[in-house]
Scaffold this motif. Structure first.
Motif, PDB file in Angstrom:
ATOM      1  N   LEU A  90      34.658  74.884-126.906  1.00 31.55           N
ATOM      2  CA  LEU A  90      34.312  74.144-125.701  1.00 31.55           C
ATOM      3  C   LEU A  90      35.303  72.996-125.526  1.00 31.55           C
ATOM      4  O   LEU A  90      35.480  72.170-126.426  1.00 31.55           O
ATOM      5  CB  LEU A  90      32.885  73.570-125.793  1.00 31.55           C
ATOM      6  N   VAL A  91      35.955  72.965-124.364  1.00 30.00           N
ATOM      7  CA  VAL A  91      36.934  71.912-124.067  1.00 30.00           C
ATOM      8  C   VAL A  91      36.589  71.345-122.701  1.00 30.00           C
ATOM      9  O   VAL A  91      36.854  71.967-121.673  1.00 30.00           O
ATOM     10  CB  VAL A  91      38.380  72.454-124.077  1.00 30.00           C
ATOM     11  N   ASP A  92      35.975  70.182-122.682  1.00 25.84           N
ATOM     12  CA  ASP A  92      35.513  69.566-121.439  1.00 25.84           C
ATOM     13  C   ASP A  92      36.681  68.934-120.689  1.00 25.84           C
ATOM     14  O   ASP A  92      37.716  68.608-121.266  1.00 25.84           O
ATOM     15  CB  ASP A  92      34.456  68.502-121.781  1.00 25.84           C
ATOM     16  N   GLU A  93      36.515  68.756-119.366  1.00 19.86           N
ATOM     17  CA  GLU A  93      37.450  68.025-118.506  1.00 19.86           C
ATOM     18  C   GLU A  93      38.893  68.547-118.633  1.00 19.86           C
ATOM     19  O   GLU A  93      39.771  67.932-119.224  1.00 19.86           O
ATOM     20  CB  GLU A  93      37.388  66.517-118.800  1.00 19.86           C
ATOM     21  N   LEU A  94      39.122  69.693-118.020  1.00 17.03           N
ATOM     22  CA  LEU A  94      40.412  70.390-118.123  1.00 17.03           C
ATOM     23  C   LEU A  94      41.581  69.557-117.589  1.00 17.03           C
ATOM     24  O   LEU A  94      42.702  69.675-118.077  1.00 17.03           O
ATOM     25  CB  LEU A  94      40.324  71.715-117.340  1.00 17.03           C
ATOM     26  N   ALA A  95      41.346  68.702-116.569  1.00 19.29           N
ATOM     27  CA  ALA A  95      42.437  67.944-115.944  1.00 19.29           C
ATOM     28  C   ALA A  95      42.777  66.657-116.686  1.00 19.29           C
ATOM     29  O   ALA A  95      43.667  65.918-116.263  1.00 19.29           O
ATOM     30  CB  ALA A  95      42.067  67.614-114.491  1.00 19.29           C
ATOM     31  N   THR A 123      35.474  75.668-120.278  1.00 15.83           N
ATOM     32  CA  THR A 123      35.926  74.346-119.858  1.00 15.83           C
ATOM     33  C   THR A 123      35.326  74.007-118.501  1.00 15.83           C
ATOM     34  O   THR A 123      34.650  74.835-117.872  1.00 15.83           O
ATOM     35  CB  THR A 123      37.460  74.281-119.804  1.00 15.83           C
ATOM     36  N   THR A 124      35.584  72.773-118.035  1.00 16.71           N
ATOM     37  CA  THR A 124      35.057  72.286-116.763  1.00 16.71           C
ATOM     38  C   THR A 124      36.154  71.576-115.986  1.00 16.71           C
ATOM     39  O   THR A 124      37.106  71.051-116.562  1.00 16.71           O
ATOM     40  CB  THR A 124      33.903  71.283-116.986  1.00 16.71           C
ATOM     41  N   VAL A 125      35.998  71.551-114.657  1.00 12.79           N
ATOM     42  CA  VAL A 125      36.928  70.809-113.814  1.00 12.79           C
ATOM     43  C   VAL A 125      36.259  70.572-112.466  1.00 12.79           C
ATOM     44  O   VAL A 125      35.433  71.382-112.017  1.00 12.79           O
ATOM     45  CB  VAL A 125      38.265  71.575-113.632  1.00 12.79           C
ATOM     46  N   ASN A 126      36.583  69.456-111.824  1.00 13.02           N
ATOM     47  CA  ASN A 126      36.097  69.156-110.481  1.00 13.02           C
ATOM     48  C   ASN A 126      37.140  69.556-109.450  1.00 13.02           C
ATOM     49  O   ASN A 126      38.342  69.528-109.720  1.00 13.02           O
ATOM     50  CB  ASN A 126      35.789  67.666-110.330  1.00 13.02           C
ATOM     51  N   VAL A 127      36.678  69.873-108.247  1.00 12.60           N
ATOM     52  CA  VAL A 127      37.586  70.369-107.214  1.00 12.60           C
ATOM     53  C   VAL A 127      38.604  69.303-106.817  1.00 12.60           C
ATOM     54  O   VAL A 127      39.734  69.625-106.414  1.00 12.60           O
ATOM     55  CB  VAL A 127      36.774  70.838-105.977  1.00 12.60           C
ATOM     56  N   GLN A 128      38.243  68.000-106.951  1.00  9.46           N
ATOM     57  CA  GLN A 128      39.195  66.968-106.560  1.00  9.46           C
ATOM     58  C   GLN A 128      40.378  66.868-107.504  1.00  9.46           C
ATOM     59  O   GLN A 128      41.370  66.205-107.202  1.00  9.46           O
ATOM     60  CB  GLN A 128      38.506  65.598-106.466  1.00  9.46           C
ATOM     61  N   HIS A 129      40.298  67.540-108.662  1.00 10.89           N
ATOM     62  CA  HIS A 129      41.404  67.498-109.614  1.00 10.89           C
ATOM     63  C   HIS A 129      42.393  68.649-109.399  1.00 10.89           C
ATOM     64  O   HIS A 129      43.401  68.715-110.109  1.00 10.89           O
ATOM     65  CB  HIS A 129      40.866  67.546-111.041  1.00 10.89           C
TER      66      HIS A 129
END
Length: 837
Positions: A90-95, A123-129
């Motif tokens: 698990l690797v959070d916050e890809l950006a 992993t996770t990422v938000n569209v604004q990134h």
């Protein structure tokens, strides 16, 4: 686990912080662990959320690695994860941007290394990134995201899951303290988490994911060679001829697309023999502009003379559900001889709905397109029929009127029948008409009647003459038809090449669009530009799923240069199309050279800027170095002169002058060295948690006029991640600039937390800076009141203070901006990431 395979990447995509991406990722991890998968936590940011932290419990956690020995600067221990080699990590916050000193600059690069090692990643990422949406998000929210991830990284994910929540539910979650700490809630709800912002971000996320799903569907249809339409998404294709009715048809299609739920609208112009020939000059260019105005994409396809087939092939290739065409411009008489494009399209459309749009030009055409477009199948079929019918008609007239007309008139009638058949059907039907006519003339009208015997030699000459006339007229007709077809193809090729050239000349990066046009024009599944480097071929760029790795595997291979090939897959091309493709290859080569020349020009521009900076530096520092040196020399000379009697007070004043001048000289040299180090990228910050309140006090020490500065910073504010020494220099330079130019106006330092950042504001009520001059505020060698270093406005220094301050702030992953002070003045904002962000 098989380490020879590449790991699988699954991304949880959200529209904004707090939608539940990390929660969903942890839930998936626990489900896989229950099924026996070896799962570890590489890095998960709970942000103090209790329910998220509860999900982490029970999962094996790889301890984080501390960067630089500073607390709070912990990153994922990549080497430890690789050594542990689990099935899933698990690797959070890809950006996320890694702390200086890490192996990779960005966390997504860590993920790439894990995938290459055969480890699956959640992993996770938000569209604004997402890199492509960065500017759009800034216009919507007013916040520019410093941490971004290339779209291609997200597109290559094996699974992409959208974690969605309504704006109202997210704001409730925020108000209940489930996203941010209580002291941040009010500011977040009033700024970033406004309902309008969240709705727009949600739409961006939904549309981006929908586009990726559509790309995956198109790839599947292409791989499986599926041609029938799947009505998974409304797509409207509108056919444009370039004539007067095209604008009416396009606008009508735009309304149809809008009523279909914002369906995709594709405008297509089929190049054919009479397509551009009848269009006014500049009509296609105006249509392209209008298509962009109504939100349609404009496409050009080579269709030859079979426009209906080309149009339907394009519509099926685009998986269109609706097709909009204008009603025929032909008159009723013309439609008796040829059914027209619209009728063919309706008959062969299958599951595609066809809309026939009426317009003012409908029914005004007087020409017969079948006769104008060469020897079509219809003309040839009609010619064979007439080859039998017309000689029979001439025979009937001769028999019925044999008392009135003579044999010479009968011969003329047969000649007329033969010429008409030659004009309509060409050589084969004309010869048949001549032979049949000669036989009927001899049998029914030439003595002896009802016998194939020819008594008079002139009758033999008449039959032979009919055959010769038939052949000659037919040859002329065939040649004219071929010339018309060649001219039509030349016009179509010219229009297509003009389109290629326009793309190369008008676009900044023309290659992708050029290859897309080539793919559409020749009906290929994919087109790529391959370049040989040693023994392997590298794809420079491509349109469509790459169907080959080398030119030998391609269906179409055009050698542009010895080590550069334009290749395509999907079908083989005839020789004429290959010649045109060679020209397109030349355009691709021109675009590639232009692109690479632009890169080289950018490098040269940067070198020129460095040279210009050096020249400006040499011209700027002359006076500023000489001034303190002169003061030091004069004061020191006076102190050393044994003939001068100097009182104790004067001696102290001269020593103070030496000290002040030395301080000015030291500050100048520091700024010059710092500017040079920043330009060379040689500044490496030692990041650690620190509070603005500590920095403010230290920055004011030693500044002349520091007593005018008022500090209003709450000590309870979160710390920021920064280099203490660099941040102190940043604040000192900004305050020094305010003290110099704000006059006697008070200066206030305030700080506040916003989203995942903490902002320090240095506020003055001085004269301020005009908006159009604000862009140069942070440029080197610029000072308020002077356009260049030679302008002396009572200010000393070379104008490097704010430039150095911005450079230091940016290498600490922060930003330094200026805005108006309410009521007048200037506010400089130092924004840095909060600890743990």
């Amino acid at each position: 686990m098989d380490v020879t395979r590449r790991g699988e990447l699954r991304i949880h995509l959200g529209a904004a912080p707090g939608v539940g991406k990390t929660f969903a990722m942890l839930g998936e991890a626990r489900r896989r662990q229950e099924r026996g998968t070896d799962v570890v936590v590489g890095i998960v940011e709970t942000h103090g959320r209790v329910k998220t932290a509860e999900l982490v419990e029970g999962l094996e956690i790889i301890p984080r690695r501390r960067i630089g020995g500073h607390p709070g600067l912990d990153e994922m221990d990549l080497d430890a994860v690789l050594a542990r080699h689990p099935e899933l990590v698990l690797v959070d916050e890809l950006a996320h941007t890694n702390a200086p000193g890490s192996r990779h600059k960005k966390r997504w690069q860590d993920v790439e290394e894990l995938l290459d090692a055969g480890i699956d990643v959640l992993t996770t990422v938000n569209v604004q990134h997402l890199e492509s949406l960065n500017d759009v998000v800034e216009r919507i929210t007013g916040v520019r995201q410093k941490e971004t991830v290339p779209d291609e990284v997200v597109r290559k994910a094996d699974q992409l899951e959208l974690v969605d929540i309504t704006p109202e539910a997210l704001r409730r979650r925020l108000a209940h303290g489930n996203v941010y700490a209580a002291e941040k809630v009010d500011a977040a709800l009033a700024n970033y988490f406004q309902p309008g912002n969240l709705t727009a971000l949600r739409e961006l996320a939904l549309l981006w994911v929908a586009d990726e799903v559509d790309v995956a569907l198109q790839r599947h249809r292409s791989d499986k060679k599926i041609t029938e339409v799947w009505e998974t998404r409304e797509r409207v294709v509108v056919a444009l001829t370039g004539d007067k009715e095209s604008e009416t048809v396009l606008r009508r299609a735009a309304r149809i697309a809008k009523r279909s739920g914002a369906a995709d609208l594709l405008a297509v112009h089929i190049l054919r023999g009479d397509g551009l020939a009848g269009a006014p000059v500049g009509a296609v260019a105006r249509l392209r502009t209008l298509a962009e105005d109504v939100g349609a994409s404009f496409h050009t396809v080579v269709g030859g003379d079979d426009v209906p087939t080309a149009l339907l092939d394009f519509a099926r290739g685009a998986n269109a559900t609706q097709l909009v065409i204008g009603t025929s411009r032909r008159s009723r008489a013309a439609r008796m001889f040829a059914e027209g494009v619209g009728t063919r399209v309706v008959q062969d459309s299958g599951t595609i709905d066809v809309h026939m749009v009426t317009h003012d030009e409908a029914g005004r055409g007087l020409r017969l397109p079948a006769l104008r477009s060469g020897l079509s199948f219809f003309r040839k079929a009609l010619g064979w029929v007439l080859a039998v019918v017309l000689p029979g008609v001439a025979t009937g007239i001769g028999v019925l009127l044999q008392e009135v007309i003579g044999l010479s008139t009968d011969v003329v009638l047969y000649f007329l029948a033969t010429v008409v058949v030659a004009l309509v059907g060409g050589l084969g039907p004309a010869v048949l008409a001549a032979v049949v006519g000669g036989f009927l003339l001899n049998y029914f009208l030439t003595p002896p009647l009802y016998s194939i015997t020819i008594a008079e030699p002139e009758n033999i000459v008449a039959v032979a003459a009919m055959i010769v006339v038939a052949v000659l007229v037919a040859l002329v007709v065939d040649r004219a038809a071929r010339r018309a077809q060649q001219a039509a193809r030349a016009r179509a090729e010219g229009a297509l090449l003009a389109s290629f050239a326009r793309t190369v000349l008008t676009r900044t990066e023309p290659l992708p669009r050029l290859l897309e046009k080539v793919k559409e024009a020749f009906g290929l599944h994919s087109v790529a530009l391959l370049e040989r480097a040693g023994d392997r071929w590298n794809c420079v760029t491509s349109s469509g799923p790459l169907g080959c790795a080398t030119p030998d595997e391609a269906d179409v291979d055009v050698e542009v240069e010895e080590n550069l090939h334009l290749v395509g897959s999907g079908r083989s091309l005839p020789a004429a199309d290959r010649r045109l493709l060679e020209v397109a290859g030349g355009q691709a080569l021109l675009a590639l050279r232009s692109q690479r020349a632009a890169v080289e020009a950018e490098v040269s521009r940067r070198r020129a800027e460095v040279t210009e900076t050096r020249s400006a530096l040499l011209s700027a520092v002359g006076h500023d170095l000489r001034s303190p040196l002169t003061s030091i020399k004069a004061a020191a000379g006076s102190l050393r002169d044994p003939t001068l009697r100097i009182s104790a007070g004067d001696r102290m004043e001269l020593m103070a002058t030496v000290e002040e001048s030395a301080d000015r000289l030291t500050a100048l040299v520091d700024n010059l060295l710092d500017s040079s180090r920043l330009a060379a990228g040689a500044v490496t910050p030692l990041l650690a948690p620190i509070g603005y309140d500590e920095v403010a006090v230290r920055a004011l020490a030693g500044l002349e006029g520091a007593s005018r500065v008022k500090i209003e910073i709450d000590e309870a504010l979160p710390d920021v991640v920064a280099d203490a020494g660099l941040l102190e220099r940043v604040v000192a330079n900004v305050i020094d600039n305010a003290l110099r130019y704000a006059g006697d106006a008070p200066i206030v330092m305030r700080a506040s937390a916003y989203a995942d950042r903490v902002e320090l504001r240095i506020v003055d009520a001085g004269p301020g800076v005009p908006k159009k001059a604000r862009a140069e505020l942070f440029a080197p060698f610029r000072r308020l009141g002077g356009a260049d270093p030679s302008d002396r406005d009572g200010a000393s220094g070379v104008g490097l203070g704010l430039s150095v301050a911005r450079g230091f702030t940016e290498i600490m992953r922060g930003s330094l901006t200026a805005e108006d002070t309410p009521g007048g003045g200037l506010t400089v904002v130092v924004s840095l990431p909060e600890v743990g962000r």
